[in-house]
Design an enzyme around this catalytic site. Structure first.
Site: not given
Length: 270
Positions: A95, A170
């Site tokens: 991420t 995300k």
């Protein structure tokens, strides 16, 4: 079958390495310590201590390190891209900021390499079961080439647009995930005010209209605090990325900001 380089064979990465090897792919993984190399070999892959060796001859190199800074180091400050063959794909599971993905994609293009940000939702049990959710951002051709490889541990695999969009999806997912934990903490507090034990509440609510995947995971742990303790390291890191990225992209978390657990405005059970 394909040759896959893998960087970041840790808590999340090692089960991926195992899944790739079990699917018949030739896997070269980075292992800097003797313990890491032993775990990689036990998973059916080869272990190398140099990033260039991991990238040599690879059809796909997957990066699954912990932080944005680590992704930049691996992809921008090393010889990895120079070692990869033209036509290969670099996939980033970590991420990170969409801007990091864009910077890596720009650098990779000079080497004839496509970049796909393959953001993940799920954990090691999902990887082992082959049902890790993947949000892929990148060129359609590159996504098509690596989809059969990622199916070793990913399902569903969702192509959500150009490079950077996997991270954007995300980030929204993580903001909502953290906010739901915060709301559940508030709900548990409300239950206590009404004389209902948290364990009783968590046993009942998953059967009601307020049920969600997050609630099911919290209920399985028995309390909000227990669940948050289990995911805290990754949750805090991802929420920090959400806050930083939304700010640098000029966005606004809106009402999510008041309940997102990473900011700790929520009263957690004592």
């Amino acid at each position: 079958m394909s040759r896959v380089g893998f960087i970041g064979a840790g808590r999340m990465g090692l089960p991926m390495v195992r899944g790739l090897a079990e699917a018949g792919h030739e896997v070269r993984a980075l292992g800097r310590s003797s313990e890491s190399r032993a775990a990689i070999y036990a998973s059916g892959a080869e272990a190398f201590s140099d990033l260039s060796e991991v990238g040599e001859g690879a059809d796909l190199v997957t990066v699954c390190v912990f932080s944005d800074d680590q992704v930049r180091h691996v992809c921008l400050d090393s010889l990895l891209l120079a070692a990869m063959p033209s036509g290969a794909v670099l996939a980033v599971h970590t991420t990170v900021s969409p801007r990091t993905v864009e910077a890596v994609a720009e650098r990779a293009a000079a080497h004839g390499i496509d970049v796909v940000d393959a953001a993940v939702s799920g954990g090691p049990p999902d990887i082992a079961a082959g049902c890790l959710t993947l949000f892929l951002g990148g060129p359609e051709g590159a996504v098509a080439r690596i989809r059969p490889i990622l199916q070793s541990y990913g399902d569903p695999i969702l192509h959500v647009g150009p490079s950077g969009n996997g991270q954007r999806v995300k980030l929204v997912n993580n903001a909502l995930f953290a906010a739901q934990i915060g709301l559940l903490a508030e709900a548990a507090d409300l239950g206590r005010q009404l004389g209902i034990d948290e364990s009783v509440l968590l046993e009942a609510l998953p059967h009601g209209s307020s049920a969600s995947r997050v609630m099911g995971s919290v209920a399985a742990r028995g309390s909000v605090r227990s669940f948050r303790s289990a995911v805290g390291e990754f949750l805090d890191k991802d929420v920090a990325v959400v806050r930083k990225t939304v700010a640098e992209l000029g966005g606004d978390l809106g009402i999510l900001d008041s309940v997102i657990s990473g900011g700790h405005p929520v009263r957690y059970p004592r």
